[in-house]
Design an enzyme around this catalytic site. Structure first.
Site, short mmCIF file in Angstrom:
data_model
loop_
_atom_site.label_atom_id
_atom_site.label_comp_id
_atom_site.label_asym_id
_atom_site.label_seq_id
_atom_site.Cartn_x
_atom_site.Cartn_y
_atom_site.Cartn_z
N HIS A 87 7.89 1.54 2.09
CA HIS A 87 7.08 0.32 1.96
C HIS A 87 5.65 0.65 1.54
CE1 HIS A 87 5.44 -3.67 3.03
NE2 HIS A 87 4.41 -2.97 3.52
N GLU A 88 5.03 1.61 2.23
CA GLU A 88 3.65 1.97 1.88
C GLU A 88 3.57 2.57 0.48
OE1 GLU A 88 1.36 0.80 3.54
OE2 GLU A 88 2.51 0.27 5.33
#
Length: 216
Positions: A87-88
Site C-alpha cells: 500500500h505504501e
C-alpha cells in the site's frame, strides 16, 4: 456517533492486522522485500525503503522519496506486513506517475498545516465574539473547510493505493486465492479510518456553519 464508529473501526482494524500478522507470506517475503520488489517491478529506482519506529506508522514521504515502514512491517513476513508495505509503495507509484489527487494533496500540505495550527483558536474566538465580530467565525470556517477538503481528497489517494497493492500482490503471486482476500480485507478496514475521519470533519464543519447562520 462518529467517535463511537471511529473507535469500533479502529478496534476491528487492530483485530484484523493481529489476525493477518499470523499468516505467513509466500516465500517468507518481508514487508521490506515486498516494497523493494514492487518498486523494481514498476521501474522506480529513486525511492528508498527504510524502517521507522512505532506501530502502524507506515507512510510514503514524497519530499525525500522514502517508503517508511514500521518495525512490525519492515521485518515481518506476514500477509498484513505485505499488504501495508505494498500500500505504501502504491503511493510511491502514484507519485512517479503523477497521480492527480496525490499531487493535489501534496500541494495542500502547507495550507492544511497552517490551518491545523490556528483553526481551533480562530473558531473559539469566533464563537465567543459571534455577536460582535461575526466575520471571525467565518474565517475559522474557511480555514476548517481547507482541512475538510484535505480529508476528502485523501480518500481517493488511499483507495487507489490499496487497489494497486492488492492487484500487484495477486498478480505477482505473493498472495493467492486464499490470502489475497486477507490483504484486501486488512486494507479495506484501514481505508475506513479515513472515511470516518472525513465524515467527522464534514459534520464538524456543518456544525460551525449552523452556529454562524444562527445569528441571522
Amino acid at each position: 456517533m462518529v467517535m463511537v464508529l471511529s473507535w469500533i473501526i479502529q478496534a476491528v482494524l487492530n483485530s484484523k492486522f493481529n489476525k493477518y500478522s499470523k499468516v505467513a507470506s509466500f516465500n517468507r517475503m518481508t514487508g521490506a522485500d515486498v516494497a523493494r520488489k514492487m518498486l523494481a517491478d514498476n521501474g522506480i529506482r529513486d525511492v528508498t525503503v527504510q524502517s521507522v519506529a512505532g506501530r502502524l506508522t507506515d507512510h510514503y514521504n514524497p519530499n525525500d522519496k522514502t517508503v517508511n515502514l514500521s518495525e512490525g512491517v519492515y521485518g515481518s513476513a506476514s500477509i498484513a506486513a505485505c499488504a501495508v508495505a505494498a500500500h505504501e509503495t502504491g503511493h510511491a507509484i502514484q507519485d512517479a506517475c503523477g497521480y492527480g489527487p496525490l499531487r493535489l494533496r501534496s500541494a495542500l500540505v502547507p495550507v492544511v498545516s497552517f490551518a491545523n495550527n490556528t483553526v481551533q483558536w480562530v473558531l473559539l474566538a469566533g464563537v465567543l465574539l459571534l455577536n460582535i465580530f461575526p466575520g471571525i467565525l467565518w474565517a475559522g470556517i474557511i480555514l476548517f473547510a481547507a482541512t475538510v477538503f484535505f480529508s476528502l481528497i485523501t480518500l481517493p489517494v488511499e483507495i487507489n493505493a490499496s487497489q494497486r497493492a492488492v492487484e500487484w500482490l495477486d498478480t505477482t503471486g505473493i498472495t493467492n486465492f486464499e490470502t489475497t482476500p486477507m490483504a484486501k480485507d486488512a486494507l479495506k478496514w484501514a481505508a475506513y479510518t479515513y472515511v470516518i475521519a472525513a465524515i467527522g470533519s464534514l459534520a464538524t464543519l456543518f456544525y460551525y456553519i449552523g452556529i454562524a447562520n444562527s445569528r441571522r
